[in-house]
Motif scaffolding. Structure first.
Motif, PDB file in Angstrom:
ATOM      1  N   ALA A 176      49.514  34.228 109.404  1.00  0.00           N
ATOM      2  CA  ALA A 176      50.161  33.924 108.616  1.00  0.00           C
ATOM      3  C   ALA A 176      49.781  32.400 107.603  1.00  0.00           C
ATOM      4  CB  ALA A 176      51.618  33.914 108.300  1.00  0.00           C
TER       5      ALA A 176
ATOM      6  N   ASN B 189      47.628  31.856 104.612  1.00  0.00           N
ATOM      7  CA  ASN B 189      49.072  31.280 103.692  1.00  0.00           C
ATOM      8  C   ASN B 189      49.809  32.805 102.896  1.00  0.00           C
ATOM      9  OD1 ASN B 189      49.925  29.525 102.394  1.00  0.00           O
ATOM     10  ND2 ASN B 189      48.675  29.514 100.234  1.00  0.00           N
TER      11      ASN B 189
ATOM     12  N   ASN C  45      53.457  39.162 106.501  1.00  0.00           N
ATOM     13  CA  ASN C  45      53.622  39.847 106.516  1.00  0.00           C
ATOM     14  C   ASN C  45      55.562  40.681 106.491  1.00  0.00           C
ATOM     15  OD1 ASN C  45      54.127  40.133 108.693  1.00  0.00           O
ATOM     16  ND2 ASN C  45      53.201  41.969 109.475  1.00  0.00           N
ATOM     17  N   TYR C  46      55.830  39.863 105.571  1.00  0.00           N
ATOM     18  CA  TYR C  46      57.316  40.061 105.040  1.00  0.00           C
ATOM     19  C   TYR C  46      57.299  40.354 104.273  1.00  0.00           C
ATOM     20  CZ  TYR C  46      58.278  37.976 110.203  1.00  0.00           C
ATOM     21  OH  TYR C  46      58.107  37.675 111.320  1.00  0.00           O
TER      22      TYR C  46
ATOM     23  N   LYS D  52      56.843  43.932 107.636  1.00  0.00           N
ATOM     24  CA  LYS D  52      58.386  44.466 107.937  1.00  0.00           C
ATOM     25  C   LYS D  52      59.446  43.533 107.222  1.00  0.00           C
ATOM     26  CE  LYS D  52      55.546  43.549 110.928  1.00  0.00           C
ATOM     27  NZ  LYS D  52      55.519  45.479 111.556  1.00  0.00           N
ATOM     28  N   MET D  53      60.809  44.323 107.222  1.00  0.00           N
ATOM     29  CA  MET D  53      61.472  44.166 106.292  1.00  0.00           C
ATOM     30  C   MET D  53      62.704  43.356 106.354  1.00  0.00           C
ATOM     31  SD  MET D  53      63.822  46.868 104.416  1.00  0.00           S
ATOM     32  CE  MET D  53      65.365  47.200 105.678  1.00  0.00           C
ATOM     33  N   ILE D  54      63.048  42.466 105.468  1.00  0.00           N
ATOM     34  CA  ILE D  54      63.944  41.248 106.107  1.00  0.00           C
ATOM     35  C   ILE D  54      65.226  41.109 104.894  1.00  0.00           C
ATOM     36  CG2 ILE D  54      64.540  39.114 105.783  1.00  0.00           C
ATOM     37  CD1 ILE D  54      62.093  38.101 105.815  1.00  0.00           C
TER      38      ILE D  54
ATOM     39  N   TYR E 136      68.354  33.325  98.978  1.00  0.00           N
ATOM     40  CA  TYR E 136      68.140  33.934  99.503  1.00  0.00           C
ATOM     41  C   TYR E 136      66.649  34.132  98.654  1.00  0.00           C
ATOM     42  CZ  TYR E 136      71.715  36.532 102.468  1.00  0.00           C
ATOM     43  OH  TYR E 136      72.442  37.313 103.282  1.00  0.00           O
TER      44      TYR E 136
ATOM     45  N   MET F 179      64.625  31.385  99.973  1.00  0.00           N
ATOM     46  CA  MET F 179      64.221  31.411 101.650  1.00  0.00           C
ATOM     47  C   MET F 179      62.891  31.719 100.659  1.00  0.00           C
ATOM     48  SD  MET F 179      64.439  33.952 103.548  1.00  0.00           S
ATOM     49  CE  MET F 179      65.234  34.885 103.247  1.00  0.00           C
TER      50      MET F 179
ATOM     51  N   MET G 289      60.127  29.370 100.033  1.00  0.00           N
ATOM     52  CA  MET G 289      59.966  28.689 101.595  1.00  0.00           C
ATOM     53  C   MET G 289      58.960  29.737 102.337  1.00  0.00           C
ATOM     54  SD  MET G 289      63.835  26.522 102.137  1.00  0.00           S
ATOM     55  CE  MET G 289      63.040  26.165 104.255  1.00  0.00           C
ATOM     56  N   GLN G 290      59.842  30.821 103.000  1.00  0.00           N
ATOM     57  CA  GLN G 290      58.882  31.447 103.838  1.00  0.00           C
ATOM     58  C   GLN G 290      57.500  31.833 103.934  1.00  0.00           C
ATOM     59  OE1 GLN G 290      60.447  31.787 107.278  1.00  0.00           O
ATOM     60  NE2 GLN G 290      62.188  31.106 106.454  1.00  0.00           N
ATOM     61  N   LYS G 291      57.216  31.896 102.138  1.00  0.00           N
ATOM     62  CA  LYS G 291      56.024  32.284 101.858  1.00  0.00           C
ATOM     63  C   LYS G 291      56.174  33.910 102.138  1.00  0.00           C
ATOM     64  CE  LYS G 291      53.627  28.600 101.226  1.00  0.00           C
ATOM     65  NZ  LYS G 291      52.449  28.330 100.126  1.00  0.00           N
ATOM     66  N   VAL G 292      56.993  35.230 101.974  1.00  0.00           N
ATOM     67  CA  VAL G 292      56.971  36.271 102.239  1.00  0.00           C
ATOM     68  C   VAL G 292      56.154  37.200 101.313  1.00  0.00           C
ATOM     69  CG1 VAL G 292      59.473  36.354 102.900  1.00  0.00           C
ATOM     70  CG2 VAL G 292      58.984  36.739 100.727  1.00  0.00           C
TER      71      VAL G 292
ATOM     72  N   VAL H 152      58.369  23.071  97.663  1.00  0.00           N
ATOM     73  CA  VAL H 152      58.837  23.958  99.193  1.00  0.00           C
ATOM     74  C   VAL H 152      58.357  23.691 100.253  1.00  0.00           C
ATOM     75  CG1 VAL H 152      58.814  26.720  99.500  1.00  0.00           C
ATOM     76  CG2 VAL H 152      59.072  25.267  97.066  1.00  0.00           C
ATOM     77  N   PRO H 153      59.293  23.640 101.511  1.00  0.00           N
ATOM     78  CA  PRO H 153      58.439  23.825 103.215  1.00  0.00           C
ATOM     79  C   PRO H 153      58.647  24.859 103.169  1.00  0.00           C
ATOM     80  CG  PRO H 153      60.644  22.724 102.866  1.00  0.00           C
ATOM     81  CD  PRO H 153      60.457  23.486 101.335  1.00  0.00           C
TER      82      PRO H 153
ATOM     83  N   ALA I 232      57.763  27.327 105.797  1.00  0.00           N
ATOM     84  CA  ALA I 232      58.089  27.724 107.473  1.00  0.00           C
ATOM     85  C   ALA I 232      56.508  28.180 108.435  1.00  0.00           C
ATOM     86  CB  ALA I 232      59.805  28.527 106.915  1.00  0.00           C
ATOM     87  N   THR I 233      55.851  28.991 108.003  1.00  0.00           N
ATOM     88  CA  THR I 233      54.789  29.427 108.431  1.00  0.00           C
ATOM     89  C   THR I 233      54.222  28.485 108.946  1.00  0.00           C
ATOM     90  OG1 THR I 233      54.718  30.999 106.806  1.00  0.00           O
ATOM     91  CG2 THR I 233      52.747  30.678 108.771  1.00  0.00           C
TER      92      THR I 233
ATOM     93  N   TYR J 148      62.930  34.243 112.418  1.00  0.00           N
ATOM     94  CA  TYR J 148      63.580  35.423 112.027  1.00  0.00           C
ATOM     95  C   TYR J 148      64.282  36.233 113.460  1.00  0.00           C
ATOM     96  CZ  TYR J 148      60.464  34.894 107.564  1.00  0.00           C
ATOM     97  OH  TYR J 148      60.093  34.604 106.896  1.00  0.00           O
TER      98      TYR J 148
ATOM     99  N   LYS K 259      67.161  34.298 109.558  1.00  0.00           N
ATOM    100  CA  LYS K 259      66.704  35.793 108.870  1.00  0.00           C
ATOM    101  C   LYS K 259      66.681  37.315 109.883  1.00  0.00           C
ATOM    102  CE  LYS K 259      65.715  32.660 106.134  1.00  0.00           C
ATOM    103  NZ  LYS K 259      67.165  31.611 106.263  1.00  0.00           N
ATOM    104  N   MET K 260      67.581  38.288 109.121  1.00  0.00           N
ATOM    105  CA  MET K 260      67.076  39.486 109.860  1.00  0.00           C
ATOM    106  C   MET K 260      66.550  40.302 109.735  1.00  0.00           C
ATOM    107  SD  MET K 260      70.448  41.794 110.653  1.00  0.00           S
ATOM    108  CE  MET K 260      70.176  43.297 109.219  1.00  0.00           C
ATOM    109  N   ILE K 261      65.551  41.032 110.941  1.00  0.00           N
ATOM    110  CA  ILE K 261      64.178  42.021 109.997  1.00  0.00           C
ATOM    111  C   ILE K 261      64.936  43.254 110.914  1.00  0.00           C
ATOM    112  CG2 ILE K 261      61.730  42.782 110.874  1.00  0.00           C
ATOM    113  CD1 ILE K 261      61.174  39.799 112.050  1.00  0.00           C
ATOM    114  N   LEU K 262      65.172  44.300 109.422  1.00  0.00           N
ATOM    115  CA  LEU K 262      65.647  45.354 109.954  1.00  0.00           C
ATOM    116  C   LEU K 262      64.662  46.136 109.815  1.00  0.00           C
ATOM    117  CD1 LEU K 262      68.494  47.587 110.035  1.00  0.00           C
ATOM    118  CD2 LEU K 262      68.116  48.358 107.908  1.00  0.00           C
TER     119      LEU K 262
END
Lengths: 328, 328
Positions: free
Chosen positions: A49, A53, A56-57, A87-89, A103, A106, A109-112, B42-43, B45-46, B57, B87-90
């Motif tokens: 990731a 950069n 896969n969330y 993957k699904m958060i 959210y 978030m 920040m997480q570069k989703v 933006v920090p 997260a990765t 996660y 965070k929750m991955i479902l």
């Protein structure tokens, strides 16, 4: 990675392609998978990731997963995303603007890889323009695609169905305030009634946790000798329609022979359960599929669009036990 | 990060502590947050996950989110995890062993912070020993904590409740095969009946998508002049109990005056909806809270335990419309 390349007898570039999900020849893929298994090699998704950069969330923001519609939607959404390797958060916002914004931040920040949101707050300004997004039910901004059911046609269809089944005194029930897609459903229902000279009234319960008591009082006040004053009921939500049905039964009013009821969503409470309530069905699986496709289009494209598409998906009538069977 | 430190007037180490979620003085925290806002920083997260070698996660693996119990559980699980910053991955496995294994492997690859699973496959061998895990309902291995409702007591409670309410001919209904926690619920119910000299029978529908037709045929075969052969019904699942209720109503059998029904779960179909079915309630919120605490304990501890705890949570009877009101 070098070990895997050596054992598999392929180039390091092929390994890299495989790990990064790029197209690999089936024969090469089989060799790599055998080597990975032999070496018990676990590619580090975090490292990947960072390099590409992006992760896969995909973040799904909904008011709450704890309704039949949203749990069914979340189910299909996760499986559709899985097919694309995402993957699904899951995020429950409880329709709280602060939580929705948290959210989204978030996600930034997480570069989703993307965001799917059913949000009623004004989030357009805080969404990073670099993150693909698809809105459900309510637009976020003209930049992002919207996927929505044909709520107006659904209201019309409910009225038409009740008319066909012989109902003469129609009633729309809901909980105050009726807004957003609910008011569109209401308008479709009433427009059809007006155009077809059908009598139509409205009852709205108060916006309180005990709203069901308002339904009960209304039913008691409008019932004389087990005879309810209305014979065709439509609600913008299965929840209210189902409450109303149970309350009518408690007053020994015969559903569907004297009163017929149609709800909205027809979501499956259990995956395989028969639908007990007659209802307008939102195409949940198609909503999930279309949403994920629209998200994937943005991920694959290098250029953000200035004017995104609105996809309106058709609804259908789902026969349950609360309307009479149509004679052929 | 240097810019943030400069604008906030604090050390780079303080910024690092803040971003990594370590304790920071409130005054320092406020300065950092103001600087972050000012700079629109933006920090990543990765990058953080790579450095600390773990992400925030947590993977939740359940058969399907599309049932009231699992949607309510997922809802509370996500909010509980959120309180700890996770965070929750479902993941919906559809109880398919291959899918369960795929999700576990994904969790290993993504270096997730933890796994919560309700899995009926043998996954103990493939779970990385470095990933904290909590099992729900069914143990994964003695190494990992288990959180479970008191299913045996729930079955007993249902029988006791029906006895108190005057039922004499009890019936356990379910769908074949009855296994795992369902058989524990059944055993609790029948053990109470045997011990208290209550007549008890069993009817199991066939394991097919049309199992509801078996319920219907059974009801018709055991009904004479609107009189059903049993007066107290218990099922290990609300789904079956609810189906049975609706089918009895269609045969004009008076529930709860001639037949009383108790289900299991009492999960909320809608968050605020009144419970219509009388049922044994699993403490969904407590299950979520306990599970997340047990997971967090493992995350915080440096040493894996060899023998993990089993937490059994108490169930309660939830009064609905399908049992008579208890006279005080």
């Amino acid at each position: 990675m070098n070990d895997v390349a050596r054992v598999a007898g392929v180039s390091r570039g092929s390994i890299s392609n495989y790990i990064n999900g790029r197209r690999t020849k089936p024969a090469t893929q089989l060799k790599i998978e055998a080597a990975i298994e032999q070496l018990n090699y676990v590619p580090n998704a975090t490292a990947r990731a960072l390099k590409t950069n992006k992760s896969n969330y995909v973040v799904l923001i909904i008011p709450t997963v704890n309704t039949p519609f949203f749990s069914e939607l979340s189910y299909h959404m996760q499986l559709s995303l899985n097919q694309f390797g995402y993957k699904m958060i899951l995020c429950n916002s409880n329709s709280n603007p602060e939580d929705e914004i948290d959210y989204i931040q978030m996600a930034n920040m997480q570069k989703v890889a993307g965001i799917i949101t059913m949000s009623y707050s004004d989030i357009a300004d805080i969404v990073s323009p670099n993150i693909p997004l698809v809105a459900i039910e309510k637009p976020v901004s003209p930049q992002f695609p919207l996927v929505v059911s044909d709520n107006y046609a659904g209201g019309q269809l409910a009225a038409k169905q009740l008319q066909t089944l012989g109902a003469k005194k129609l009633l729309f029930i809901s909980k105050a305030p009726v807004k957003n897609i609910s008011s569109i459903r209401e308008k479709g229902f009433k427009d059809f009634c007006t155009k077809n000279n059908l009598s139509v009234s409205t009852f709205l319960a108060s916006d309180s946790p005990d709203f069901i008591n308002d339904f009960e009082a209304f039913i008691i006040n409008h019932t004389h000798n087990h005879d309810f004053a209305y014979d065709g009921i439509f609600s913008d939500a299965d929840e209210y329609a189902s409450d109303f049905w149970h309350l009518l039964m408690q007053q020994h009013i015969d559903v569907p022979n004297t009163v017929q009821i149609i709800g909205f969503d027809a979501a499956h409470v259990y995956k395989r359960q028969k639908i007990f309530l007659s209802s307008i069905r939102q195409p949940v699986e198609a909503i999930a599929k279309t949403t994920v496709e629209k998200l994937y289009e943005q991920m694959a494209s290098q250029h953000p669009v200035s004017q995104a598409t609105i996809t309106t998906l058709p609804v259908t009538f789902q026969q349950g036990f609360t309307t009479k069977k149509v004679r052929p």
